[in-house]
Design an enzyme around this catalytic site. Structure first.
Site, PDB file in Angstrom:
ATOM      1  N   ARG A 121       0.828  -1.213   0.000  1.00  9.35           N
ATOM      2  CA  ARG A 121       0.000   0.000   0.000  1.00  9.35           C
ATOM      3  C   ARG A 121       0.865   1.268   0.000  1.00  9.35           C
ATOM      4  O   ARG A 121       0.702   2.153  -0.840  1.00  9.35           O
ATOM      5  CB  ARG A 121      -0.915  -0.024   1.231  1.00  9.35           C
ATOM      6  N   HIS A 164      -5.846   1.504  12.837  1.00  8.82           N
ATOM      7  CA  HIS A 164      -5.339   1.429  11.476  1.00  8.82           C
ATOM      8  C   HIS A 164      -6.174   0.445  10.670  1.00  8.82           C
ATOM      9  O   HIS A 164      -6.979  -0.307  11.222  1.00  8.82           O
ATOM     10  CB  HIS A 164      -3.866   1.015  11.463  1.00  8.82           C
ATOM     11  N   HIS A 165      -5.934   0.432   9.374  1.00  6.66           N
ATOM     12  CA  HIS A 165      -6.644  -0.473   8.472  1.00  6.66           C
ATOM     13  C   HIS A 165      -6.379  -1.926   8.849  1.00  6.66           C
ATOM     14  O   HIS A 165      -5.361  -2.264   9.455  1.00  6.66           O
ATOM     15  CB  HIS A 165      -6.229  -0.210   7.030  1.00  6.66           C
ATOM     16  N   LYS A 186      -2.924  -3.861   8.289  1.00  6.67           N
ATOM     17  CA  LYS A 186      -1.668  -3.522   8.974  1.00  6.67           C
ATOM     18  C   LYS A 186      -1.276  -4.671   9.890  1.00  6.67           C
ATOM     19  O   LYS A 186      -2.049  -5.077  10.760  1.00  6.67           O
ATOM     20  CB  LYS A 186      -1.822  -2.227   9.775  1.00  6.67           C
ATOM     21  N   GLY A 244      10.198   3.760   6.106  1.00  7.85           N
ATOM     22  CA  GLY A 244       8.811   4.047   6.443  1.00  7.85           C
ATOM     23  C   GLY A 244       8.115   2.854   7.060  1.00  7.85           C
ATOM     24  O   GLY A 244       6.892   2.848   7.206  1.00  7.85           O
TER      25      GLY A 244
END
Length: 250
Positions: free
Chosen positions: A13, A132-133, A136, A75
């Site tokens: 993503r 979170h989605h 994750k 990240g």
């Protein structure tokens, strides 16, 4: 002349989004997109590397890049203080290389974490709820971990936060002495609440990500910081001016 970028985790993503930001920028060019089947050596055609893989994979990606003379923008979540200290030790062997670790590329999230660290000096009852989605894979989120660690540092003279009944599983996971509760849900991108309780009042520092567009400015700040970075830099807050007199265009 553009800076050549390799994205590791390019099919995920965030990897897809960062790849798009790189391709749209006049400053950077995407020269390698690595997935789980790629050889890490494919990154070596680039000037800098972006790691957006998974917590279990990220250390090996960063280690390979650093040992091959590549600075890295990370990240990926999961970079605890212990893991960061190990990376600092590795980089003493290559002081010209830099690793910039950004748990959350949102400018609003960086500001919210800074506000929470300031508030932590004045309240003893503190908890974090992060959502979170559903895809994750790690929890707590890297943002929640960094927020908790910065709050603990800010209140080092005041002492640990109050965290009653933490032996009960429903009370969340303690990070730096602060309970963190993680939700993984369909329909959510990212949402963090830091809740402070005091006599007769409750303060909430709330940040909600509505779309991935909130990450673009932070991604570009990170990418631009990597070529000249040395050692380890943790947090988008280290790349922006958070002082009250700072420029809004920073």
């Amino acid at each position: 002349m553009t800076t050549k970028v390799a994205v590791v985790g390019a099919t995920g993503r965030m990897g897809k989004y960062i790849s798009g930001v790189v391709e749209a920028s006049a400053d950077f060019s995407l020269v390698a997109s690595l997935n789980s089947r790629s050889e890490l050596s494919e990154m070596l055609v680039a000037d800098i590397v972006v790691d957006v893989t998974e917590p279990s994979v990220s250390p090996s990606v960063v280690d390979f890049a650093v040992r091959n003379g590549k600075s890295v923008l990370v990240g990926t979540s999961g970079w605890s203080e212990d893991r960061v200290q190990g990376l600092r030790s590795l980089l003493t062997e290559t002081p010209e290389i830099g690793v910039v670790i950004i748990p959350n590329f949102s400018l609003g999230s960086a500001l919210a974490t800074s506000f929470a660290a300031s508030a932590a000096r004045y309240f003893d009852s503190i908890e974090i709820i992060e959502s979170h989605h559903a895809a994750k894979v790690d929890s707590p989120s890297g943002t929640a971990v960094r927020t908790a660690e910065l709050m603990a540092d800010a209140r080092s003279e005041r002492g640990p936060a109050l965290a009653p009944h933490v032996d009960q599983r429903a009370r969340g996971e303690q990070v730096a002495g602060i309970p963190v509760h993680s939700l993984r849900m369909t329909g959510v991108i990212a949402h963090q609440q830091v809740i402070f309780g005091g006599p007769g009042e409750v303060l909430t520092v709330d940040h909600r990500t509505m779309s991935q567009d909130s990450y673009e400015a932070g991604i570009l700040l990170g990418l631009r910081a990597v070529p000249t970075a040395q050692g380890v830099t943790v947090g988008l807050d280290q790349l922006i001016d958070l002082s009250p007199a700072g420029s809004a265009s920073e």
